[in-house]
Design a protein around this motif. Structure first.
Motif, PDB file in Angstrom:
ATOM      1  N   UNK A  71       0.820  -1.211   0.000  1.00  0.00           N
ATOM      2  CA  UNK A  71       0.000   0.000   0.000  1.00  0.00           C
ATOM      3  C   UNK A  71       0.850   1.256   0.000  1.00  0.00           C
ATOM      4  N   UNK A  72       2.101   1.159  -0.402  1.00  0.00           N
ATOM      5  CA  UNK A  72       2.970   2.339  -0.420  1.00  0.00           C
ATOM      6  C   UNK A  72       2.456   3.335  -1.450  1.00  0.00           C
ATOM      7  N   UNK A  73       2.407   4.581  -1.055  1.00  0.00           N
ATOM      8  CA  UNK A  73       1.890   5.628  -1.942  1.00  0.00           C
ATOM      9  C   UNK A  73       2.741   6.878  -1.801  1.00  0.00           C
ATOM     10  N   UNK A  74       2.665   7.738  -2.786  1.00  0.00           N
ATOM     11  CA  UNK A  74       3.405   8.996  -2.730  1.00  0.00           C
ATOM     12  C   UNK A  74       2.882   9.895  -1.616  1.00  0.00           C
ATOM     13  N   UNK A  75       1.580   9.845  -1.383  1.00  0.00           N
ATOM     14  CA  UNK A  75       1.005  10.626  -0.287  1.00  0.00           C
ATOM     15  C   UNK A  75       1.573  10.150   1.044  1.00  0.00           C
ATOM     16  N   UNK A  76       1.676   8.828   1.198  1.00  0.00           N
ATOM     17  CA  UNK A  76       2.233   8.277   2.426  1.00  0.00           C
ATOM     18  C   UNK A  76       3.691   8.643   2.614  1.00  0.00           C
ATOM     19  N   UNK A  77       4.459   8.628   1.526  1.00  0.00           N
ATOM     20  CA  UNK A  77       5.862   9.017   1.598  1.00  0.00           C
ATOM     21  C   UNK A  77       6.013  10.477   2.005  1.00  0.00           C
ATOM     22  N   UNK A  78       5.003  11.277   1.713  1.00  0.00           N
ATOM     23  CA  UNK A  78       5.027  12.691   2.076  1.00  0.00           C
ATOM     24  C   UNK A  78       4.532  12.907   3.512  1.00  0.00           C
ATOM     25  N   UNK A  79       3.434  12.233   3.885  1.00  0.00           N
ATOM     26  CA  UNK A  79       2.818  12.449   5.185  1.00  0.00           C
ATOM     27  C   UNK A  79       3.623  11.862   6.332  1.00  0.00           C
ATOM     28  N   UNK A  80       4.174  10.673   6.137  1.00  0.00           N
ATOM     29  CA  UNK A  80       4.835   9.961   7.238  1.00  0.00           C
ATOM     30  C   UNK A  80       5.999  10.752   7.825  1.00  0.00           C
ATOM     31  N   UNK A  81       6.955  11.242   7.016  1.00  0.00           N
ATOM     32  CA  UNK A  81       8.054  12.011   7.610  1.00  0.00           C
ATOM     33  C   UNK A  81       7.615  13.331   8.219  1.00  0.00           C
ATOM     34  N   UNK A  82       6.565  13.942   7.639  1.00  0.00           N
ATOM     35  CA  UNK A  82       6.065  15.194   8.217  1.00  0.00           C
ATOM     36  C   UNK A  82       5.500  14.927   9.607  1.00  0.00           C
ATOM     37  N   UNK A  83       4.739  13.841   9.746  1.00  0.00           N
ATOM     38  CA  UNK A  83       4.192  13.487  11.059  1.00  0.00           C
ATOM     39  C   UNK A  83       5.314  13.195  12.052  1.00  0.00           C
ATOM     40  N   UNK A  84       6.345  12.470  11.620  1.00  0.00           N
ATOM     41  CA  UNK A  84       7.496  12.199  12.490  1.00  0.00           C
ATOM     42  C   UNK A  84       8.123  13.486  12.984  1.00  0.00           C
ATOM     43  N   UNK A  85       8.398  14.397  12.054  1.00  0.00           N
ATOM     44  CA  UNK A  85       9.088  15.626  12.413  1.00  0.00           C
ATOM     45  C   UNK A  85       8.242  16.506  13.336  1.00  0.00           C
ATOM     46  N   UNK A  86       6.951  16.595  13.047  1.00  0.00           N
ATOM     47  CA  UNK A  86       6.090  17.421  13.879  1.00  0.00           C
ATOM     48  C   UNK A  86       5.991  16.866  15.292  1.00  0.00           C
ATOM     49  N   UNK A  87       5.917  15.536  15.421  1.00  0.00           N
ATOM     50  CA  UNK A  87       5.860  14.936  16.749  1.00  0.00           C
ATOM     51  C   UNK A  87       7.157  15.162  17.505  1.00  0.00           C
ATOM     52  N   UNK A  88       8.286  14.966  16.831  1.00  0.00           N
ATOM     53  CA  UNK A  88       9.569  15.167  17.501  1.00  0.00           C
ATOM     54  C   UNK A  88       9.729  16.630  17.911  1.00  0.00           C
ATOM     55  N   UNK A  89       9.399  17.561  16.997  1.00  0.00           N
ATOM     56  CA  UNK A  89       9.534  18.982  17.305  1.00  0.00           C
ATOM     57  C   UNK A  89       8.603  19.403  18.434  1.00  0.00           C
ATOM     58  N   UNK A  90       7.329  18.996  18.347  1.00  0.00           N
ATOM     59  CA  UNK A  90       6.369  19.390  19.375  1.00  0.00           C
ATOM     60  C   UNK A  90       6.721  18.765  20.724  1.00  0.00           C
ATOM     61  N   UNK A  91       7.235  17.542  20.700  1.00  0.00           N
ATOM     62  CA  UNK A  91       7.613  16.887  21.951  1.00  0.00           C
ATOM     63  C   UNK A  91       8.832  17.554  22.567  1.00  0.00           C
ATOM     64  N   UNK A  92       9.812  17.915  21.734  1.00  0.00           N
ATOM     65  CA  UNK A  92      10.983  18.627  22.235  1.00  0.00           C
ATOM     66  C   UNK A  92      10.581  19.937  22.899  1.00  0.00           C
ATOM     67  N   UNK A  93       9.715  20.690  22.224  1.00  0.00           N
ATOM     68  CA  UNK A  93       9.271  21.976  22.763  1.00  0.00           C
ATOM     69  C   UNK A  93       8.506  21.771  24.072  1.00  0.00           C
ATOM     70  N   UNK A  94       7.575  20.820  24.057  1.00  0.00           N
ATOM     71  CA  UNK A  94       6.752  20.585  25.243  1.00  0.00           C
ATOM     72  C   UNK A  94       7.554  20.093  26.434  1.00  0.00           C
ATOM     73  N   UNK A  95       8.429  19.118  26.215  1.00  0.00           N
ATOM     74  CA  UNK A  95       9.204  18.565  27.326  1.00  0.00           C
ATOM     75  C   UNK A  95      10.245  19.559  27.829  1.00  0.00           C
ATOM     76  N   UNK A  96      10.832  20.344  26.920  1.00  0.00           N
ATOM     77  CA  UNK A  96      11.783  21.373  27.352  1.00  0.00           C
ATOM     78  C   UNK A  96      11.057  22.469  28.140  1.00  0.00           C
TER      79      UNK A  96
END
Length: 207
Positions: A71-96
């Motif tokens: 089920x690999x798709x171009x949309x998934x290739x775009x969304x997955x890393x964006x979700x990763x980065x947003x979670x890491x960034x938001x978690x860094x900001x929140x925990x800091x």
């Protein structure tokens, strides 16, 4: 990973489908980002912990499902890393913001992102789309996404907090080291790609 935004350069066939289960999981993770930030700022640690745990589970599940059931798709290739980065960034900001992780840890991770941004911009300036996703980079993201809920859980008293603290920091250090190792590997890969492109014979111009 920032470099994953160039993942459309991967080899292999991917579909143009939008409505797939992996894409739905990635979208669900994106919706959870503002919910997590609200929960961590308002000190609703139980909800924040739940959102983080679900983000880690769905991060693993969407990739596994996409590969297993093709089920690999171009949309998934775009969304997955964006979700990763947003979670890491938001978690860094929140925990800091809460003082759960030190500021230097945030700076070191963001510095790595800046390095990868420079690498990608240099590639694009030379006509290269991006770099394929590397296993080390995915392992680094895995480590960080599992470290953060454990560190949040460790921010308290009791036996569970005492157990979560060393495990959480173990994942955090593992993710941090692999994150920078992945950056070095991507930089070397970019150098190889550019070197190969410069030695590629050019087609004769039409006269």
């Amino acid at each position: 990973m920032t470099e994953d935004l160039g993942a459309s350069a991967r080899t292999g066939r991917v579909s143009e489908r939008l409505f797939t289960l992996p894409n739905a999981l990635s979208m669900l993770r994106l919706v959870g980002v503002p919910l997590f930030l609200w929960a961590i700022v308002t000190r609703r640690d139980g909800l924040a912990l739940l959102v983080l745990a679900l983000s880690g589970i769905t991060d693993y599940a969407d990739g596994k499902i996409a590969r297993t059931f093709r089920m690999e798709s171009r949309v998934g290739q775009f969304l997955d890393p964006i979700a990763d980065r947003l979670y890491i960034l938001s978690t860094l900001v929140g925990l800091a913001w809460r003082g759960i992780i030190p500021l230097w840890f945030v700076v070191v991770l963001l510095a790595r992102e800046a390095v990868m941004l420079v690498v990608l911009l240099h590639l694009r300036s030379r006509g290269q789309i991006g770099l394929p996703v590397h296993f080390v980079g995915k392992a680094a993201t895995f480590g960080l996404l599992y470290a953060f809920p454990l560190l949040l859980l460790a921010h308290g008293d009791g036996v569970i907090a005492g157990l979560a603290r060393p495990i959480g920091w173990g994942f955090a250090w593992w993710g941090l080291v692999l994150y920078w190792l992945a950056a070095i590997l991507y930089a070397l890969q970019a150098k190889f790609v550019l070197s190969r492109a410069s030695h590629r014979p050019r087609s004769p111009r039409a006269r």
